[in-house]
Design a protein around this motif. Structure first.
Motif, PDB file in Angstrom:
ATOM      1  N   VAL A 181       0.833  -1.201   0.000  1.00  0.00           N
ATOM      2  CA  VAL A 181       0.000   0.000   0.000  1.00  0.00           C
ATOM      3  C   VAL A 181       0.869   1.254   0.000  1.00  0.00           C
ATOM      4  N   LYS A 182       1.994   1.199   0.709  1.00  0.00           N
ATOM      5  CA  LYS A 182       2.910   2.347   0.748  1.00  0.00           C
ATOM      6  C   LYS A 182       3.450   2.680  -0.643  1.00  0.00           C
ATOM      7  N   GLY A 183       3.663   1.641  -1.444  1.00  0.00           N
ATOM      8  CA  GLY A 183       4.164   1.864  -2.794  1.00  0.00           C
ATOM      9  C   GLY A 183       3.107   2.307  -3.783  1.00  0.00           C
ATOM     10  N   THR A 184       1.825   2.173  -3.406  1.00  0.00           N
ATOM     11  CA  THR A 184       0.722   2.561  -4.304  1.00  0.00           C
ATOM     12  C   THR A 184      -0.317   3.369  -3.529  1.00  0.00           C
ATOM     13  N   PRO A 185       0.067   4.505  -2.945  1.00  0.00           N
ATOM     14  CA  PRO A 185      -0.874   5.248  -2.094  1.00  0.00           C
ATOM     15  C   PRO A 185      -2.012   5.897  -2.858  1.00  0.00           C
ATOM     16  N   GLY A 186      -1.811   6.164  -4.151  1.00  0.00           N
ATOM     17  CA  GLY A 186      -2.856   6.819  -4.928  1.00  0.00           C
ATOM     18  C   GLY A 186      -3.706   5.873  -5.745  1.00  0.00           C
ATOM     19  N   GLN A 187      -3.561   4.564  -5.492  1.00  0.00           N
ATOM     20  CA  GLN A 187      -4.291   3.568  -6.272  1.00  0.00           C
ATOM     21  C   GLN A 187      -5.769   3.578  -5.919  1.00  0.00           C
ATOM     22  N   GLY A 188      -6.618   3.557  -6.920  1.00  0.00           N
ATOM     23  CA  GLY A 188      -8.049   3.547  -6.663  1.00  0.00           C
ATOM     24  C   GLY A 188      -8.843   3.253  -7.921  1.00  0.00           C
ATOM     25  N   LEU A 189     -10.159   3.179  -7.766  1.00  0.00           N
ATOM     26  CA  LEU A 189     -11.043   2.870  -8.883  1.00  0.00           C
ATOM     27  C   LEU A 189     -11.302   4.119  -9.726  1.00  0.00           C
ATOM     28  N   LEU A 190     -11.413   3.923 -11.023  1.00  0.00           N
ATOM     29  CA  LEU A 190     -11.736   5.016 -11.936  1.00  0.00           C
ATOM     30  C   LEU A 190     -13.108   4.765 -12.543  1.00  0.00           C
ATOM     31  N   PHE A 191     -13.973   5.771 -12.470  1.00  0.00           N
ATOM     32  CA  PHE A 191     -15.283   5.711 -13.109  1.00  0.00           C
ATOM     33  C   PHE A 191     -15.254   6.664 -14.306  1.00  0.00           C
ATOM     34  N   PRO A 192     -14.988   6.152 -15.507  1.00  0.00           N
ATOM     35  CA  PRO A 192     -14.765   7.023 -16.667  1.00  0.00           C
ATOM     36  C   PRO A 192     -16.035   7.694 -17.168  1.00  0.00           C
ATOM     37  N   ALA A 193     -15.845   8.817 -17.825  1.00  0.00           N
ATOM     38  CA  ALA A 193     -16.982   9.555 -18.385  1.00  0.00           C
ATOM     39  C   ALA A 193     -17.482   8.923 -19.674  1.00  0.00           C
ATOM     40  N   THR A 194     -16.627   8.171 -20.354  1.00  0.00           N
ATOM     41  CA  THR A 194     -17.015   7.464 -21.576  1.00  0.00           C
ATOM     42  C   THR A 194     -17.191   5.992 -21.247  1.00  0.00           C
ATOM     43  N   ASN A 195     -18.434   5.502 -21.340  1.00  0.00           N
ATOM     44  CA  ASN A 195     -18.737   4.153 -20.880  1.00  0.00           C
ATOM     45  C   ASN A 195     -20.010   3.665 -21.559  1.00  0.00           C
ATOM     46  N   ASN A 196     -19.979   2.417 -22.059  1.00  0.00           N
ATOM     47  CA  ASN A 196     -21.176   1.874 -22.709  1.00  0.00           C
ATOM     48  C   ASN A 196     -22.162   1.252 -21.725  1.00  0.00           C
ATOM     49  N   LEU A 197     -21.776   1.163 -20.439  1.00  0.00           N
ATOM     50  CA  LEU A 197     -22.665   0.682 -19.367  1.00  0.00           C
ATOM     51  C   LEU A 197     -23.230  -0.706 -19.636  1.00  0.00           C
ATOM     52  N   ALA A 198     -22.402  -1.578 -20.200  1.00  0.00           N
ATOM     53  CA  ALA A 198     -22.800  -2.975 -20.437  1.00  0.00           C
ATOM     54  C   ALA A 198     -22.090  -3.870 -19.425  1.00  0.00           C
ATOM     55  N   LEU A 199     -22.828  -4.782 -18.820  1.00  0.00           N
ATOM     56  CA  LEU A 199     -22.263  -5.669 -17.815  1.00  0.00           C
ATOM     57  C   LEU A 199     -21.383  -6.749 -18.435  1.00  0.00           C
TER      58      LEU A 199
END
Length: 351
Positions: A181-199
């Motif tokens: 975690v110390k080596g990746t403190p800014g790691q997180g999920l991205l919710f993009p603005a361009t998305n086809n919203l298909a499962l």
């Protein structure tokens, strides 16, 4: 206490209304707690204002006997749709305590992946910890961190099995996760603005992966377009790959209802990727064999969704199966490859 009152007022926790005739107000009380650092020194004082709900009478003061809460998957689903459709989002920050500092690892050398490949922890190997509370406190914080860090979900789930009697190998593994975690403190999920919203979904099972019980560890991850919204790593009572497929089907069924409420319809079968061709064959085969009776219910679930046109199972090689990161400890190269394909981004990285 002042900070607690200000927070309650700022968040509009209550509304002032006239007291109904013939009723008595429900009182409240303060709950105090002292939070300590790992070395035993006082970190801070906490105060919470709570209602005396034990004085309430059912049918007079309340009707419902439970309080519905939103799942985190629902929140991620909503954020994904909001980002793709450019909805307005209001953010609320909550004060939490930066884990590395409390554990004394700010100066530690970072690790590139959270758990040593093929590491098999047991409840009996190694020396017992003299102070198990520090282990429980650390793992509890790591569990909270998995809300936004699916890359450590398998490792943290493994450590949570040893809460009752932690040993030195468990503690060392927890510290390694912190170094990652110390080596990746800014790691997180991205919710993009361009998305086809298909499962689309991936599922996997590590056959007999638990060294102590020989039970299987199953895992799945579900994407809404190119955004990761749901994942799980869980130990099962049987060794069936169908359990992983069945759990994924149930999650997809629930997500389709949520998306329907958000006016995001899924008009085509959801791709379900798996690295077990036998599992997909039995799911599509209407004939049960003697050796598959113990998984008959799971087969019915998967086959029912398949026949209803809700899922479309597909084979994918293990090295490309994203759910593999939720069922076992992987080496650096494979772990980093799958982690990046999960849609995790480091906000501290220039790329």
């Amino acid at each position: 206490m002042t900070a607690e009152l200000e927070a309650l007022q700022h968040n509009h926790t209550w509304s002032l209304v006239p007291l109904p005739l013939g009723h008595k107000p429900i009182g409240c009380k303060w709950v105090y707690k002292i939070k300590y650092r790992s070395d035993g020194t006082i970190e801070r004082y906490k105060a919470r204002l709570v209602a005396k709900r034990y004085t309430q009478v059912e049918g007079i003061d309340y009707q419902e006997t439970f309080s519905p809460t939103a799942k985190l998957t629902t929140l991620r689903c909503l954020l994904t749709v909001a980002a793709a459709r450019h909805w307005f989002i209001h953010q609320l920050d909550v004060q939490n305590v930066d884990i590395l500092q409390d554990s004394g690892l700010l100066g530690a050398r970072p690790d590139n992946f959270p758990m040593e490949q093929n590491l098999k922890l047991t409840p009996t190997d190694g020396e017992l910890l003299h102070d198990p509370t520090k282990y429980r406190r650390l793992v509890g914080r790591l569990i909270y961190l998995t809300v936004t860090r699916p890359d450590i979900a398998y490792s943290v789930r493994t450590l949570s099995e040893f809460m009752h009697q932690p040993r030195k190998p468990h503690w060392d593994t927890a510290l390694r996760i912190l170094k990652y975690v110390k080596g990746t403190p800014g790691q997180g999920l991205l919710f993009p603005a361009t998305n086809n919203l298909a499962l689309k979904a991936f599922c996997d099972s590590d056959w007999g992966g638990c060294r102590a019980t020989r039970r299987s560890v199953t895992g799945y991850c579900v994407f809404l377009g190119n955004a990761l919204i749901s994942w799980k790593s869980k130990k099962q009572t049987n060794v069936s790959e169908y359990r992983a497929m069945a759990n994924t089907c149930l999650e997809l069924t629930w997500l389709r209802y949520i998306l329907q409420d958000l006016k995001v319809l899924q008009t085509v079968p959801v791709p379900l990727f798996c690295d077990n061709q036998a599992a997909m064959y039995i799911a599509a085969n209407p004939i049960f064999h003697e050796r598959t009776k113990h998984i008959e219910i799971d087969c019915h679930i998967v086959r029912e969704k398949l026949q209803a046109g809700m899922i479309s199972p597909s084979y994918v090689p293990t090295r490309f199966l994203l759910a593999d990161v939720f069922t076992k400890a992987l080496g650096k190269d494979q772990f980093v490859t799958l982690r990046d394909k999960l849609g995790l981004h480091d906000i501290h990285s220039p790329t």
